[in-house]
Scaffold this motif. Structure first.
Motif, PDB file in Angstrom:
ATOM      1  N   SER A  95      89.877  28.264  45.982  1.00 30.54           N
ATOM      2  CA  SER A  95      90.651  27.400  45.445  1.00 30.54           C
ATOM      3  C   SER A  95      89.884  26.530  44.518  1.00 30.54           C
ATOM      4  O   SER A  95      89.813  26.019  43.467  1.00 30.54           O
ATOM      5  CB  SER A  95      91.403  26.549  46.402  1.00 30.54           C
ATOM      6  N   HIS A  96      88.622  26.359  45.162  1.00 27.17           N
ATOM      7  CA  HIS A  96      87.438  25.458  44.571  1.00 27.17           C
ATOM      8  C   HIS A  96      86.184  25.872  45.648  1.00 27.17           C
ATOM      9  O   HIS A  96      86.312  26.562  46.444  1.00 27.17           O
ATOM     10  CB  HIS A  96      87.817  24.245  44.496  1.00 27.17           C
ATOM     11  N   TYR A  97      85.095  25.191  44.970  1.00 30.21           N
ATOM     12  CA  TYR A  97      83.850  25.500  45.827  1.00 30.21           C
ATOM     13  C   TYR A  97      83.143  24.389  46.671  1.00 30.21           C
ATOM     14  O   TYR A  97      81.973  24.536  46.950  1.00 30.21           O
ATOM     15  CB  TYR A  97      82.957  26.193  44.690  1.00 30.21           C
ATOM     16  N   VAL A  99      82.363  22.695  50.248  1.00 26.36           N
ATOM     17  CA  VAL A  99      81.887  23.157  51.548  1.00 26.36           C
ATOM     18  C   VAL A  99      82.765  23.830  52.537  1.00 26.36           C
ATOM     19  O   VAL A  99      82.274  24.880  53.260  1.00 26.36           O
ATOM     20  CB  VAL A  99      80.784  22.280  52.149  1.00 26.36           C
ATOM     21  N   ASP A 100      84.069  23.364  52.639  1.00 27.02           N
ATOM     22  CA  ASP A 100      84.942  23.748  53.601  1.00 27.02           C
ATOM     23  C   ASP A 100      85.950  24.910  53.061  1.00 27.02           C
ATOM     24  O   ASP A 100      86.888  25.416  53.643  1.00 27.02           O
ATOM     25  CB  ASP A 100      85.819  22.447  54.054  1.00 27.02           C
ATOM     26  N   HIS A 101      85.490  25.353  51.750  1.00 32.95           N
ATOM     27  CA  HIS A 101      86.259  26.418  51.278  1.00 32.95           C
ATOM     28  C   HIS A 101      85.826  27.848  50.805  1.00 32.95           C
ATOM     29  O   HIS A 101      86.270  28.863  50.734  1.00 32.95           O
ATOM     30  CB  HIS A 101      87.030  26.121  50.000  1.00 32.95           C
ATOM     31  N   VAL A 102      84.438  27.798  51.116  1.00 32.69           N
ATOM     32  CA  VAL A 102      83.424  28.945  50.551  1.00 32.69           C
ATOM     33  C   VAL A 102      82.481  29.303  51.725  1.00 32.69           C
ATOM     34  O   VAL A 102      81.619  30.218  51.323  1.00 32.69           O
ATOM     35  CB  VAL A 102      82.797  28.385  49.167  1.00 32.69           C
ATOM     36  N   GLY A 202      96.003  24.736  48.022  1.00 33.70           N
ATOM     37  CA  GLY A 202      94.645  24.245  48.128  1.00 33.70           C
ATOM     38  C   GLY A 202      94.373  22.931  47.929  1.00 33.70           C
ATOM     39  O   GLY A 202      95.561  22.444  48.528  1.00 33.70           O
ATOM     40  N   ASP A 203      93.240  22.514  47.747  1.00 32.33           N
ATOM     41  CA  ASP A 203      93.239  20.882  47.935  1.00 32.33           C
ATOM     42  C   ASP A 203      93.867  19.990  47.144  1.00 32.33           C
ATOM     43  O   ASP A 203      93.526  18.890  47.001  1.00 32.33           O
ATOM     44  CB  ASP A 203      91.503  20.555  48.102  1.00 32.33           C
ATOM     45  N   ALA A 204      94.563  20.601  46.023  1.00 34.11           N
ATOM     46  CA  ALA A 204      95.287  19.882  45.269  1.00 34.11           C
ATOM     47  C   ALA A 204      96.291  19.059  45.942  1.00 34.11           C
ATOM     48  O   ALA A 204      97.018  17.974  45.504  1.00 34.11           O
ATOM     49  CB  ALA A 204      96.240  20.751  44.008  1.00 34.11           C
ATOM     50  N   CYS A 205      96.614  19.454  47.020  1.00 37.56           N
ATOM     51  CA  CYS A 205      97.606  18.783  48.185  1.00 37.56           C
ATOM     52  C   CYS A 205      97.255  18.951  49.535  1.00 37.56           C
ATOM     53  O   CYS A 205      97.478  20.086  50.050  1.00 37.56           O
ATOM     54  CB  CYS A 205      99.078  19.096  47.863  1.00 37.56           C
ATOM     55  N   TYR A 206      96.747  18.126  50.163  1.00 41.33           N
ATOM     56  CA  TYR A 206      96.148  18.350  51.535  1.00 41.33           C
ATOM     57  C   TYR A 206      97.391  18.459  52.364  1.00 41.33           C
ATOM     58  O   TYR A 206      97.378  19.298  53.458  1.00 41.33           O
ATOM     59  CB  TYR A 206      95.378  17.117  52.188  1.00 41.33           C
ATOM     60  N   THR A 207      98.269  17.887  52.301  1.00 38.01           N
ATOM     61  CA  THR A 207      99.543  17.675  53.433  1.00 38.01           C
ATOM     62  C   THR A 207     100.752  17.366  52.920  1.00 38.01           C
ATOM     63  O   THR A 207     100.867  16.951  51.622  1.00 38.01           O
ATOM     64  CB  THR A 207      99.331  16.444  54.416  1.00 38.01           C
ATOM     65  N   SER A 247      96.751  22.476  52.245  1.00 38.52           N
ATOM     66  CA  SER A 247      95.500  23.090  52.688  1.00 38.52           C
ATOM     67  C   SER A 247      95.187  22.546  54.160  1.00 38.52           C
ATOM     68  O   SER A 247      94.208  23.210  54.785  1.00 38.52           O
ATOM     69  CB  SER A 247      94.468  22.736  51.677  1.00 38.52           C
ATOM     70  N   HIS A 248      95.528  21.204  54.417  1.00 37.84           N
ATOM     71  CA  HIS A 248      94.659  20.480  55.553  1.00 37.84           C
ATOM     72  C   HIS A 248      95.843  19.776  56.435  1.00 37.84           C
ATOM     73  O   HIS A 248      95.444  18.403  56.806  1.00 37.84           O
ATOM     74  CB  HIS A 248      93.878  19.579  55.272  1.00 37.84           C
ATOM     75  N   ASP A 249      96.891  20.675  56.614  1.00 40.35           N
ATOM     76  CA  ASP A 249      98.098  19.803  57.404  1.00 40.35           C
ATOM     77  C   ASP A 249      98.160  20.252  58.630  1.00 40.35           C
ATOM     78  O   ASP A 249      98.608  21.109  58.938  1.00 40.35           O
ATOM     79  CB  ASP A 249      99.239  20.002  56.572  1.00 40.35           C
TER      80      ASP A 249
HETATM   81 ZN    ZN Z   1      89.287  21.202  51.575  1.00 42.56          ZN
END
Ligand code: ZN
Length: 264
Positions: A95-97, A99-102, A202-207, A247-249
């Motif tokens: 989704s992006h680079y 630290v918590d995605h790569v 992805g992190d465009a929307c955490y929850t 992504s983080h819910d």
């Molecule tokens: Zn993240």
């Protein structure tokens, strides 16, 4: 032809302050959230969208972040649950680079890494306030590394395929540009035979709350783009009758079924 299967890979959890999760809104205090990846087992390849964080890297370089990750909650550990190995992954998408995605990309030594060209530029030369987000340098020096013909099988030298714009990666697998959290951020939609499409934000929307109450993350490269991407996700979900996977819910994560279960 075999049916496409989607597996949710559990990569453990992290803790951030509530004001980081919900910018300007909070409430503050420790907020524990899941990190996960998405394996798409497809007739055209095995695609892995996001690889979580590297626990060893965090312990060494970001010791102020509370982590919780077992050996099972890694790319090798999760793939093992379904009888696969990292070398079976043909393509890594991120989704992006941050630290918590790569953090697990380096396990996928045989994969092509598909990346938005703006994201690789941001990663290669981060703004000062983005340096921590992009501090996992396991992908660095890779942007010019086309020639990997003589690499050893077990050494990670990412082989990049740079893209931009919305992109169809395989039949029913589409990346949608959702910038704002980072410049080259992608969300992913997977269409399946027997259920609604799955739309990974992805992190465009955490929850779910972020979408419902229109809240972006404290971490963002562009405020207006971040809000526009939230709106884009709403429209994509409606247009495709897609189910949203944030992504983080922690609440939604508890309801979804991780590997070895699969969606199809
Ligand atoms: Zn993240």
């Amino acid at each position: 032809m075999t049916k496409t299967k989607v597996y949710l890979l559990d990569f453990g959890s992290l803790v951030m302050d509530g004001y980081m999760m919900f910018w300007g809104r909070g409430p503050g205090g420790p907020f524990r959230f899941p990190t996960y990846g998405v394996l798409i087992d497809h007739a055209e390849g095995r695609f892995l969208f996001d690889t979580g964080y590297d626990g060893g890297f965090f312990a060494k370089n970001l010791p102020f972040v509370t982590i919780d990750q077992s050996a099972r909650q890694t790319v090798p550990g999760q793939l093992d649950l379904i009888g696969l190995r990292p070398r079976d992954i043909t393509h890594v998408l991120n989704s992006h680079y941050h630290v918590d995605h790569v953090g697990g990309n380096h396990h996928c030594t045989h994969a092509t890494t598909i990346c938005h060209k703006c994201e690789l530029e941001a990663y290669d030369d981060p703004e000062p306030w983005e340096a921590m987000g992009y501090s996992d340098r396991s992908l660095s020096g890779a942007s010019g590394a086309d020639d990997v013909s003589d690499r050893a099988d077990d050494i990670y030298t990412p082989r990049f395929e740079l893209i931009s714009g919305d992109a169809r990666i395989a039949k029913g697998v589409t990346l949608f540009e959702t910038p704002g959290h980072t410049p080259g951020h992608y969300s992913l939609m997977v269409e399946l035979a027997d259920r609604r499409p799955m739309l990974f934000t992805g992190d465009a929307c955490y929850t779910q709350r972020s979408l419902e109450e229109n809240i972006i993350a404290n971490s963002h490269s562009d405020v207006k783009q971040s809000f526009a991407s939230l709106e884009r996700l709403r429209q994509l979900a409606e247009q495709h009758d897609a189910e949203l996977f944030y992504s983080h819910d922690p609440a939604r994560w508890a309801e979804w079924k991780p590997a070895p279960y699969h969606y199809s």
